[in-house]
Design an enzyme around this catalytic site. Sequence first.
Site, mmCIF file in Angstrom:
data_model
loop_
_atom_site.group_PDB
_atom_site.id
_atom_site.type_symbol
_atom_site.label_atom_id
_atom_site.label_comp_id
_atom_site.label_asym_id
_atom_site.label_seq_id
_atom_site.Cartn_x
_atom_site.Cartn_y
_atom_site.Cartn_z
ATOM 1 N NE ARG A 146 -4.229 -1.384 -0.096
ATOM 2 C CZ ARG A 146 -4.281 -2.414 -0.923
ATOM 3 N NH1 ARG A 146 -3.214 -2.711 -1.665
ATOM 4 N NH2 ARG A 146 -5.371 -3.160 -1.021
ATOM 5 C CD GLU B 231 -2.317 3.155 -6.214
ATOM 6 O OE1 GLU B 231 -3.285 2.506 -6.701
ATOM 7 O OE2 GLU B 231 -1.404 2.620 -5.562
ATOM 8 C CG HIS C 246 -2.137 -0.927 -7.358
ATOM 9 N ND1 HIS C 246 -2.775 -0.196 -6.390
ATOM 10 C CD2 HIS C 246 -2.108 -2.203 -6.891
ATOM 11 C CE1 HIS C 246 -3.112 -0.983 -5.386
ATOM 12 N NE2 HIS C 246 -2.712 -2.217 -5.670
#
Length: 327
Positions: free
Chosen positions: A239, A268, A287
């Site tokens: 994370r 993000e 990601h």
Amino acid sequence: MRKIVSFFGDRTEIFNMLNDRAEKYAESLGFEYKWAPQLPFNKENVIEELKNADAGIIDIEPYNDEIFSQVKDSSKLLVRFGVGFDKVDLKAASKNGIAVARTTAANTSGVAEMALTLILSAKRMINQNQDCVKTGNWVKNVGNELIGATVGILGFGNIGRKLAELLRGFDCTILVYDPFPNKEAIEKAGAKLVTLEEIFKLSDAISVHVPYMEETHNIVNAERLALMKETAVIVNTARGHLIDEDALYEALLHKKIAGAGLDVFAVEPLPLTSPLLKLDNIVLTPHVSSQTVESLWNIYKMAIDICADFYAGKGSPHILNQDYNEA
């Protein structure tokens, strides 16, 4: 026939294929399956879809009482596509009698492999050496080998353990920090349990795998980065808020550490104004650690299996709020 609605994924060839497969698999277990990707996330649409479904497969967006209170008479189960659940209000879910589960360990191999990829890329200075080829300026950057190195793993859950397994072939010394250590698993992996300070001081590479919570916010900060070797690298596939990005930028800019690899960020998509984008000693990916066909299918299958077990009255160890039926 009970109905599952899935909100995860985008309309690409890969996700079309995966959702066709998921639909057939769900039907084999007696479920109707609908794919309703949210790009961008539309809360009103999600609520309407869940009002007409028995279960939902959800992504990383916030789920709170506003949603739960409107869908509680229809959808009794939400399954997080992945493992992170920090944006789901579990108390509100329980208050509304909705179970929330996650697909624990389904993406283990994909994320661990990505962590290893980022470590190797950072240590061998792939980003910098690729620029040499692109620009024609063949000033070669000399990196360090992972073979025989000391690797620190922050968090020794499923992914941390898988990474340790992958590192066996590199003859690495494995150091582990975990606030709730499984000593048997650590011993089985041939690793050594150490303190946070020791991880940062001794490691040639550090991979972050702790869950995000108040206690782990910016667990990688300026003070700990300052303990690292100048030749060391750090990667994060967990994370974004686990690393203080400003502190990391300063450490990389001034070559206090050799490199880094990030697949997750505090915000993000990563803003184009982020100073991290100006660095050449960092590898950045959007990601995608769990974005392999194999891991994605494992998650789809597991999410559907959780739904099937739930409505068969079998319960599930993957349900995060076991008090949901007390509402």
